[in-house]
Design an enzyme around this catalytic site. Sequence first.
Site, PDB file in Angstrom:
ATOM      1  N   GLY A 190       0.838  -1.190   0.000  1.00 33.35           N
ATOM      2  CA  GLY A 190       0.000   0.000   0.000  1.00 33.35           C
ATOM      3  C   GLY A 190       0.869   1.234   0.000  1.00 33.35           C
ATOM      4  O   GLY A 190       2.100   1.162  -0.028  1.00 33.35           O
ATOM      5  N   ASP A 247     -10.945   2.547  11.514  1.00 35.92           N
ATOM      6  CA  ASP A 247     -10.978   1.956  10.172  1.00 35.92           C
ATOM      7  C   ASP A 247     -11.479   0.514  10.238  1.00 35.92           C
ATOM      8  O   ASP A 247     -10.889  -0.387   9.641  1.00 35.92           O
ATOM      9  CB  ASP A 247      -9.598   2.017   9.519  1.00 35.92           C
ATOM     10  CG  ASP A 247      -9.659   1.746   8.011  1.00 35.92           C
ATOM     11  OD1 ASP A 247     -10.759   1.859   7.418  1.00 35.92           O
ATOM     12  OD2 ASP A 247      -8.609   1.420   7.419  1.00 35.92           O
TER      13      ASP A 247
END
Length: 410
Positions: free
Chosen positions: A30, A140
């Site tokens: 990522g 999250d």
Amino acid sequence: MDNPLPKSWSIHTRPEIIAKYQILERVGAGAYSDVYKGRRLSDNLIVALKEVHDYQSAFREIEALQILQGSPNVVVLHEYFWREDEDAVLVLEFLRSDLASVISDAKRESGLSVGEIKRWMVQILCGVDACHRNMIVHRDLKPGNLLVGDDGVLKLADFGQARILLDHELVAADDNPPPFEPDTADQENICQAPQAGHENASQKGYVNQEPEGMSKEDSFRDDIEDDPFKSSYSYEAEEAGNDERGAFTSCVGTRWFRSPELLYGSTAYGLEVDLWSLGCIFAELFTLRPLFPGTSDIDQLSRIMSVEDPSGLESCLPNRSTDEIALVRKLVCYDPASRASAAELLHDKYFNEEPLPVPTSELRVPLTKGNQDEDSPGGWYDDMGSDSDFDEFGPLNVTTTNAGFSIRFS
């Protein structure tokens, strides 16, 4: 996954790491981290090595996991490596699947039984309750960040966006909340006990060990006075880009699971943002599709507002029982103060009525991870860029009201 190993990454050339771990393959990448599957040379334990490129994200994840060590439904941090001139590398327990894959497989097969859904829910609630009892807001939560082991045990992961809340007006909680402890009276029906072979960091002393053959200056800080991650609840109450003390950023989480106050740009929020995400996750377990799959923040808010009346939520949960709809409604509340806590839901009658939650050993665990949801990867790594559509409107003035909050564009 057959990914060639890059030859120039620092993780492959750092002696303190390769002296203890064999790096097998890269399993995720990522904007802020890369994750590798590895093998610990001392006992052949398979682990995940997460190389975090963002200082703040690494700091938050390490401190949160140290506080939560021993919590049965939170991923284990074995140790970490960090020097001033290099990225942090977190050594985590390796879990090969996640809840997103469970949902994806259920779509292709015969769905999920009520007993399976209840067991997944109970485990998620136990993990979130552990966080909230320690005043940690994850920020999250989504199926891709709920990892699943071969034994069916689910664990919260990816704490790169987590915050440890200070004792201020944003949080209505006890001054010194007790650490999470599973209910020993009924662990199978409520919270999972630690599984054999899944040692926590404190049990084996894996956190912050000094590598052999290195000087103290070259290794990590291992004295409690010098270790920045040993102090609990140590964050300042500001984040980058916020000048007012006590303000958090609203640009966190993944849109489909983001609470309305975050979508509106609120910077005064607390544990309740996780509870909204829980409601979205639970609804997806019931229907095997996202509750609010918005294509933009404005579309997301429109979808949320469309289910504010009771019949709206029922239409999103077709063929589900009154109790199941009521459970989701306790979390998907526009007013943050009206959302039920994880501790409250663990004692909800829904989990004590037939069919009861199945044992974890009866849960169906996918062989590998499937495709991730929306535009953000999950599980081992994070992508913390903002996808807010409200950035173009300029500053927002969010005011708390009796019914929740109001918003005014400057």
